[in-house]
Design a protein around this motif. Structure first.
Motif, PDB file in Angstrom:
ATOM      1  N   ASP A 214      -5.400 -11.724  -9.972  1.00 41.38           N
ATOM      2  CA  ASP A 214      -4.000 -11.412 -10.809  1.00 41.38           C
ATOM      3  C   ASP A 214      -3.971  -9.876 -11.009  1.00 41.38           C
ATOM      4  OD1 ASP A 214      -3.646 -14.014 -11.058  1.00 41.38           O
ATOM      5  OD2 ASP A 214      -4.482 -14.002 -13.063  1.00 41.38           O
ATOM      6  N   LEU A 215      -2.956  -9.391 -10.525  1.00 37.59           N
ATOM      7  CA  LEU A 215      -2.641  -7.938 -10.777  1.00 37.59           C
ATOM      8  C   LEU A 215      -1.553  -7.757 -11.876  1.00 37.59           C
ATOM      9  CD1 LEU A 215      -1.622  -7.112  -7.062  1.00 37.59           C
ATOM     10  CD2 LEU A 215      -3.852  -6.966  -8.166  1.00 37.59           C
ATOM     11  N   PRO A 216      -1.891  -6.846 -12.656  1.00 40.18           N
ATOM     12  CA  PRO A 216      -1.103  -6.789 -13.968  1.00 40.18           C
ATOM     13  C   PRO A 216       0.457  -6.297 -13.494  1.00 40.18           C
ATOM     14  CG  PRO A 216      -2.845  -4.923 -13.797  1.00 40.18           C
ATOM     15  CD  PRO A 216      -2.961  -5.802 -12.838  1.00 40.18           C
ATOM     16  N   SER A 217       1.459  -6.089 -14.335  1.00 41.51           N
ATOM     17  CA  SER A 217       2.909  -5.985 -13.968  1.00 41.51           C
ATOM     18  C   SER A 217       2.725  -4.427 -13.690  1.00 41.51           C
ATOM     19  CB  SER A 217       3.579  -6.069 -15.251  1.00 41.51           C
ATOM     20  OG  SER A 217       3.259  -5.400 -16.531  1.00 41.51           O
ATOM     21  N   LYS A 218       1.868  -3.389 -14.214  1.00 42.27           N
ATOM     22  CA  LYS A 218       1.824  -2.052 -13.959  1.00 42.27           C
ATOM     23  C   LYS A 218       1.344  -1.792 -12.744  1.00 42.27           C
ATOM     24  CE  LYS A 218       2.012   1.234 -17.023  1.00 42.27           C
ATOM     25  NZ  LYS A 218       1.484   2.114 -18.162  1.00 42.27           N
ATOM     26  N   GLY A 219       1.931  -1.467 -11.571  1.00 41.14           N
ATOM     27  CA  GLY A 219       1.214  -1.141 -10.353  1.00 41.14           C
ATOM     28  C   GLY A 219       1.343   0.347  -9.927  1.00 41.14           C
ATOM     29  N   PHE A 220       1.733   1.227 -10.811  1.00 42.58           N
ATOM     30  CA  PHE A 220       1.755   2.828 -10.586  1.00 42.58           C
ATOM     31  C   PHE A 220       2.465   2.962  -9.213  1.00 42.58           C
ATOM     32  CE2 PHE A 220      -1.819   1.722 -13.299  1.00 42.58           C
ATOM     33  CZ  PHE A 220      -1.613   2.618 -14.442  1.00 42.58           C
ATOM     34  N   ALA A 221       3.624   2.390  -8.945  1.00 41.39           N
ATOM     35  CA  ALA A 221       4.169   2.395  -7.880  1.00 41.39           C
ATOM     36  C   ALA A 221       4.795   3.776  -7.391  1.00 41.39           C
ATOM     37  CB  ALA A 221       5.349   1.283  -7.681  1.00 41.39           C
ATOM     38  N   THR A 222       5.307   4.615  -8.448  1.00 37.57           N
ATOM     39  CA  THR A 222       5.701   5.927  -8.502  1.00 37.57           C
ATOM     40  C   THR A 222       4.612   6.943  -8.173  1.00 37.57           C
ATOM     41  OG1 THR A 222       7.648   5.370  -9.798  1.00 37.57           O
ATOM     42  CG2 THR A 222       7.400   7.600  -9.373  1.00 37.57           C
ATOM     43  N   ASN A 223       3.486   6.763  -8.662  1.00 33.98           N
ATOM     44  CA  ASN A 223       2.706   8.198  -8.638  1.00 33.98           C
ATOM     45  C   ASN A 223       1.113   7.524  -8.441  1.00 33.98           C
ATOM     46  OD1 ASN A 223       4.546   9.252 -10.929  1.00 33.98           O
ATOM     47  ND2 ASN A 223       4.187  10.636  -9.276  1.00 33.98           N
ATOM     48  N   TYR A 224       0.937   7.532  -7.197  1.00 34.02           N
ATOM     49  CA  TYR A 224      -0.315   6.784  -6.621  1.00 34.02           C
ATOM     50  C   TYR A 224      -0.827   7.426  -5.354  1.00 34.02           C
ATOM     51  CZ  TYR A 224       2.498   4.920  -2.817  1.00 34.02           C
ATOM     52  OH  TYR A 224       3.237   4.870  -1.786  1.00 34.02           O
ATOM     53  N   SER A 225      -2.032   7.246  -5.265  1.00 34.86           N
ATOM     54  CA  SER A 225      -2.611   7.849  -3.864  1.00 34.86           C
ATOM     55  C   SER A 225      -4.066   7.119  -3.716  1.00 34.86           C
ATOM     56  CB  SER A 225      -2.869   9.362  -3.966  1.00 34.86           C
ATOM     57  OG  SER A 225      -3.174   9.717  -2.631  1.00 34.86           O
ATOM     58  N   TYR A 226      -4.360   7.025  -2.504  1.00 33.74           N
ATOM     59  CA  TYR A 226      -5.702   6.482  -2.069  1.00 33.74           C
ATOM     60  C   TYR A 226      -6.160   7.656  -0.822  1.00 33.74           C
ATOM     61  CZ  TYR A 226      -9.809   3.548  -0.654  1.00 33.74           C
ATOM     62  OH  TYR A 226     -11.131   3.278  -0.398  1.00 33.74           O
ATOM     63  N   LEU A 227      -7.476   8.255  -1.337  1.00 34.37           N
ATOM     64  CA  LEU A 227      -7.998   8.942  -0.253  1.00 34.37           C
ATOM     65  C   LEU A 227      -9.161   8.612   0.171  1.00 34.37           C
ATOM     66  CD1 LEU A 227      -7.788  11.833   1.063  1.00 34.37           C
ATOM     67  CD2 LEU A 227      -8.962  12.772  -1.031  1.00 34.37           C
ATOM     68  N   LYS A 228      -9.308   8.529   1.445  1.00 34.91           N
ATOM     69  CA  LYS A 228     -10.664   8.007   2.062  1.00 34.91           C
ATOM     70  C   LYS A 228     -11.232   9.151   2.904  1.00 34.91           C
ATOM     71  CE  LYS A 228     -12.778   4.315   4.723  1.00 34.91           C
ATOM     72  NZ  LYS A 228     -12.751   2.959   5.181  1.00 34.91           N
ATOM     73  N   LEU A 229     -12.510   9.562   2.485  1.00 33.19           N
ATOM     74  CA  LEU A 229     -13.216  10.635   3.140  1.00 33.19           C
ATOM     75  C   LEU A 229     -14.303   9.977   4.038  1.00 33.19           C
ATOM     76  CD1 LEU A 229     -13.230  13.394   0.679  1.00 33.19           C
ATOM     77  CD2 LEU A 229     -11.556  12.861   2.296  1.00 33.19           C
ATOM     78  N   ARG A 230     -14.757  10.070   5.379  1.00 32.97           N
ATOM     79  CA  ARG A 230     -15.331   9.359   6.104  1.00 32.97           C
ATOM     80  C   ARG A 230     -15.716  10.261   7.374  1.00 32.97           C
ATOM     81  NH1 ARG A 230     -10.929   4.849   7.831  1.00 32.97           N
ATOM     82  NH2 ARG A 230      -9.327   6.194   7.351  1.00 32.97           N
ATOM     83  N   ASP A 231     -16.681   9.805   8.027  1.00 36.86           N
ATOM     84  CA  ASP A 231     -17.397  10.761   9.140  1.00 36.86           C
ATOM     85  C   ASP A 231     -16.284  10.667  10.160  1.00 36.86           C
ATOM     86  OD1 ASP A 231     -19.775  11.647   8.162  1.00 36.86           O
ATOM     87  OD2 ASP A 231     -20.784   9.900   8.229  1.00 36.86           O
ATOM     88  N   ARG A 232     -15.690   9.449  10.522  1.00 38.87           N
ATOM     89  CA  ARG A 232     -14.559   9.655  11.440  1.00 38.87           C
ATOM     90  C   ARG A 232     -13.423   8.999  10.992  1.00 38.87           C
ATOM     91  NH1 ARG A 232     -18.176   5.581  13.075  1.00 38.87           N
ATOM     92  NH2 ARG A 232     -17.274   3.319  13.360  1.00 38.87           N
ATOM     93  N   HIS A 233     -12.348   9.132  11.502  1.00 39.65           N
ATOM     94  CA  HIS A 233     -11.008   9.090  10.838  1.00 39.65           C
ATOM     95  C   HIS A 233     -10.613   7.336  10.715  1.00 39.65           C
ATOM     96  CE1 HIS A 233      -6.969   9.521   9.417  1.00 39.65           C
ATOM     97  NE2 HIS A 233      -6.539   8.931  10.295  1.00 39.65           N
ATOM     98  N   SER A 234     -11.250   6.840  11.856  1.00 36.66           N
ATOM     99  CA  SER A 234     -10.891   5.428  11.959  1.00 36.66           C
ATOM    100  C   SER A 234     -12.236   4.556  11.973  1.00 36.66           C
ATOM    101  CB  SER A 234      -9.872   5.159  13.198  1.00 36.66           C
ATOM    102  OG  SER A 234     -10.858   5.243  14.284  1.00 36.66           O
ATOM    103  N   TYR A 235     -11.989   3.251  11.504  1.00 38.10           N
ATOM    104  CA  TYR A 235     -13.144   2.284  11.614  1.00 38.10           C
ATOM    105  C   TYR A 235     -14.335   2.714  10.931  1.00 38.10           C
ATOM    106  CZ  TYR A 235      -9.693   0.850  14.915  1.00 38.10           C
ATOM    107  OH  TYR A 235      -8.566   0.842  15.648  1.00 38.10           O
ATOM    108  N   ALA A 236     -14.407   3.401   9.866  1.00 37.81           N
ATOM    109  CA  ALA A 236     -15.884   3.861   9.263  1.00 37.81           C
ATOM    110  C   ALA A 236     -15.816   3.666   7.804  1.00 37.81           C
ATOM    111  CB  ALA A 236     -15.969   5.489   9.611  1.00 37.81           C
ATOM    112  N   PHE A 237     -16.831   3.680   7.234  1.00 31.81           N
ATOM    113  CA  PHE A 237     -17.062   3.376   5.616  1.00 31.81           C
ATOM    114  C   PHE A 237     -16.977   4.510   4.950  1.00 31.81           C
ATOM    115  CE2 PHE A 237     -18.953  -0.638   7.544  1.00 31.81           C
ATOM    116  CZ  PHE A 237     -18.337  -1.570   7.083  1.00 31.81           C
ATOM    117  N   ALA A 238     -16.163   4.465   3.858  1.00 33.80           N
ATOM    118  CA  ALA A 238     -16.247   5.722   3.053  1.00 33.80           C
ATOM    119  C   ALA A 238     -17.477   6.588   2.503  1.00 33.80           C
ATOM    120  CB  ALA A 238     -15.400   5.602   1.758  1.00 33.80           C
TER     121      ALA A 238
END
Length: 336
Positions: A214-238
């Protein structure tokens, strides 16, 4: 791999009852992690209970959205309701794995995936998560990807999911079914820190199965970001990941959510840091103070000391990116 039986459940009750009667039964959905665990002899189920055909997809509720645990990560990330109302979740899912894996992996399976610690998968070295009481090879080994928060003497492994970092920030609730009945679990109470029982990743019982999120009604759809730092840009865990959601009014923070991945045995969220930001301007200086609060108590090992400073900088950068989600496009830079 050992011989096994296979059963396709027609209902959740049927799946739960069969698994409850067999301590070596396992639920099977996408299978993207269970096959790895099986190949490395970490698990050896004698019965696979196929639950792929169960669930209702994605539906609106009176106070948010309900995600079936049995649909794929791709179907979730690209669903119009998720893209529009919960873009933080969509971005986090799409940062994980490859398109092929996301097309198979389910939402429930994502929550239940196990660590990618090298020593967990190596039967020739001690690992308390794999064999309780044997020791933790990572503490004195190559621990570059390991925990800096919430670790114990028994285990310094980290939880690998991207999706779960966003779910932690959003404050999701999991719905679970088992032989003892149905229950709901706050997302922040679902995964466990290692403590003295690192073999236990979460608070599910053997026969229990996640049926929906269940996701609550507030989804922070206006101001949000997901940043993932990893050893290579694709197919790597954070190495470090950050999910941020902000609720702003007149350039003042009304509510803030910040969760970290890649740093602990579970997605890491510190309520005190979010409370500190309420009523303040969304500046790099204030975000840096929040980052210090989040990283209080961080402990590094020989090869992962860089993750403490990296985490602090990632928090500040991601919070600034949340002020303008378009800054997440390739080549964009957040304004200070």
């Amino acid at each position: 791999m050992n011989d096994f039986n296979y059963h396709k459940a027609a209902t959740i009750d049927e799946a739960v009852n069969v698994v409850n009667e067999n301590p070596r039964a396992a639920y099977l959905a996408g299978g993207t992690n269970i096959i790895d665990l099986w190949k490395y002899n970490i698990i050896s189920p004698e019965l696979l209970m196929d639950v792929n055909q169960l669930g209702e997809g994605i539906i609106e509720t009176s106070d948010g959205i309900r995600l079936s645990a049995f649909i794929t990560n791709s179907a979730t990330a690209w669903h119009p309701l998720i893209e529009e109302r919960y873009p933080l979740l969509s971005k986090a899912i799409l940062a994980g794995a490859s398109a092929q894996i996301r097309n198979m992996a389910t939402n429930g399976g994502n929550l239940l995936q196990r660590t990618r610690c090298y020593y967990f998968y190596d039967p020739n070295v001690p690992c308390n998560k794999r064999e309780p009481g044997s020791g933790c090879s990572a503490k004195e080994g190559y621990n570059r990807i390991h925990a800096i928060l919430g670790a114990s003497e028994q285990c310094i492994a980290v939880f690998p999911s991207d999706m779960c970092v966003a779910l932690a920030a959003l404050g999701a609730v999991l719905n679970v079914s088992g032989s003892a009945g149905n229950r709901s679990i706050s997302f922040n109470d679902f995964h466990r820190l290692p403590g003295d029982t690192p073999q236990l990743d979460n608070n599910l019982l053997h026969d229990e199965i996640i049926t929906s999120i269940d996701l609550p009604s507030k989804g922070f759809a206006t101001n949000y970001s997901y940043l993932k730092l990893r050893d290579r840009h694709s197919y790597a865990f954070a190495l470090v990941s950050v999910a941020t959601g902000l609720d702003l009014e007149d350039n003042i923070i009304k509510e803030a959510r910040i969760a970290l991945g890649g740093v602990a045995h579970k997605p890491w969220r510190v309520i005190a840091a979010e409370e500190y930001l309420v009523g303040k301007a969304p500046t790099a200086e204030n975000f840096a103070i929040a980052a210090e609060i989040i990283l209080q108590g961080a402990i590094s090992f020989k090869y992962n000391a860089f993750k403490i400073e990296l985490s602090k900088r990632a928090i500040v950068r991601n919070c600034l990116m949340a002020l303008d989600p378009s800054s997440q496009l390739p080549g964009s830079q957040p304004s200070a």
